[in-house]
Design a protein around this motif. Sequence first.
Motif, mmCIF file in Angstrom:
data_model
loop_
_atom_site.group_PDB
_atom_site.id
_atom_site.type_symbol
_atom_site.label_atom_id
_atom_site.label_comp_id
_atom_site.label_asym_id
_atom_site.label_seq_id
_atom_site.Cartn_x
_atom_site.Cartn_y
_atom_site.Cartn_z
ATOM 1 N N SER A 151 -15.589 1.928 -3.490
ATOM 2 C CA SER A 151 -15.135 1.832 -4.825
ATOM 3 C C SER A 151 -14.838 0.446 -5.311
ATOM 4 C CB SER A 151 -14.052 2.937 -5.328
ATOM 5 O OG SER A 151 -13.639 2.714 -6.551
ATOM 6 N N GLU A 152 -14.227 -0.326 -4.456
ATOM 7 C CA GLU A 152 -13.776 -1.563 -4.881
ATOM 8 C C GLU A 152 -15.087 -2.576 -4.607
ATOM 9 O OE1 GLU A 152 -10.944 -2.540 -1.880
ATOM 10 O OE2 GLU A 152 -9.431 -1.527 -2.763
ATOM 11 N N GLU A 153 -15.911 -2.408 -3.799
ATOM 12 C CA GLU A 153 -16.996 -3.192 -3.620
ATOM 13 C C GLU A 153 -18.114 -2.825 -4.980
ATOM 14 O OE1 GLU A 153 -20.598 -3.716 -0.878
ATOM 15 O OE2 GLU A 153 -18.848 -3.753 -0.023
ATOM 16 N N GLN A 191 0.425 4.138 -2.791
ATOM 17 C CA GLN A 191 -1.047 4.722 -2.471
ATOM 18 C C GLN A 191 -0.995 5.939 -1.821
ATOM 19 O OE1 GLN A 191 -3.274 1.277 -1.571
ATOM 20 N NE2 GLN A 191 -4.336 1.512 -3.601
ATOM 21 N N GLN A 205 -16.923 -1.823 -7.890
ATOM 22 C CA GLN A 205 -16.695 -2.502 -9.050
ATOM 23 C C GLN A 205 -16.732 -4.001 -9.052
ATOM 24 O OE1 GLN A 205 -12.419 -1.298 -9.198
ATOM 25 N NE2 GLN A 205 -13.030 0.782 -9.442
ATOM 26 N N LEU A 206 -16.597 -4.826 -7.963
ATOM 27 C CA LEU A 206 -16.769 -6.123 -7.535
ATOM 28 C C LEU A 206 -18.149 -6.619 -8.204
ATOM 29 C CD1 LEU A 206 -15.758 -8.860 -7.043
ATOM 30 C CD2 LEU A 206 -16.092 -8.473 -4.740
ATOM 31 N N SER A 254 0.742 -1.170 0.045
ATOM 32 C CA SER A 254 -0.014 0.096 0.119
ATOM 33 C C SER A 254 0.959 1.245 0.134
ATOM 34 C CB SER A 254 -0.916 0.103 1.133
ATOM 35 O OG SER A 254 -1.583 -1.240 1.208
ATOM 36 N N MET A 288 -12.224 4.300 -0.844
ATOM 37 C CA MET A 288 -11.206 3.207 -1.636
ATOM 38 C C MET A 288 -12.203 1.971 -1.372
ATOM 39 S SD MET A 288 -7.703 4.281 -0.835
ATOM 40 C CE MET A 288 -6.745 2.938 -1.468
ATOM 41 N N GLN A 289 -12.761 1.398 -0.409
ATOM 42 C CA GLN A 289 -13.320 0.204 -0.212
ATOM 43 C C GLN A 289 -14.849 0.200 -0.775
ATOM 44 O OE1 GLN A 289 -13.093 -1.485 4.129
ATOM 45 N NE2 GLN A 289 -12.364 0.610 4.433
#
Length: 312
Positions: A301-303, A141, A305-306, A138, A298-299
């Motif tokens: 956004s990741e979820e 970032q 996209q998933l 990380s 960030m979390q």
Amino acid sequence: MQFYALKSTVLKVLCSRINLAPICKRNMACSRYEYVKSYELDDRILPNVWIVIRIDGKKFHKFSNAHKFEKPNDINALNLMNAAGIAVMKEFRDIVLAYGQSDEYSFVFRKDTTAYKRRASKLLTYVTSLFSSSYVMSWPQWMDRQLSYAPCFDGRIVLYPTDENLRDYLSWRQADVHVNNLYNTAFWKLVLQSGLTNQQAEERLRGTFSADKNELLFQEFGINYNSLPPMFRKGTILLRKRVVQSEGDDQEKGSQAIVPMHDDLIREQFWREHTEILSKYVPGKYVSPSVVPRLLKMQLSEESQLVKATMS
């Protein structure tokens, strides 16, 4: 004797013809050497106790100087620690709370966890190595400088039999944040703004109490200590929550995430607001603020996209 000799010869021939020779040898080797497993210690942790794994940076003063961390607090370096803490909580869903400050992080496993059959060595090594590797991964970032060398973290496991013991432990760690940060804030103001040497600053602060340091910051630098960012004064609490847009939203529809908070966990109010920590653990509801912290954004956004990838 001739019968047994003949039987042995037949078995060898059969093994060689159906390509079982390696298996035969492996089985015989295991049966011969596996006694060494008896030397392994049974390190399973007692049942029904809170498991706390605390990791600390090794020679982190040297590491922070080498990488030019901002004094007394580098917000990006602290969020880098938080990002590594979140990575650990994502891997271990039995962690109900994590608390970080400076170069240390504490992870609290629920009492009835069965992760790795409660083996102390497995839990400790996995958490420590995962945190360390996540910190390195990380780094780009959060930090605008190159990583010169890899950091090192040590770890320990401490068991707390009661809820009160656990709360006192966390209160101790948060009180430590206040004491250290107040001193460091005053120290580095004297060095960086007043031009004192490190030794002179130490002598100036020797024997002073919290009230003296607060007065020094206000009178000489115009700083109200209580107005400094809560993360500096209280550390970071990580909790698993369902993130919703408003108080009236259905909790079940929210996206689950590890939410960073900078609350006072010494006071009773924190434990009344987050009752899931000490009871049957079900992630509580968290109303997203108008300005979403980067770690949370960030979390989410990741979820998102998933979910899109799954639907497509």
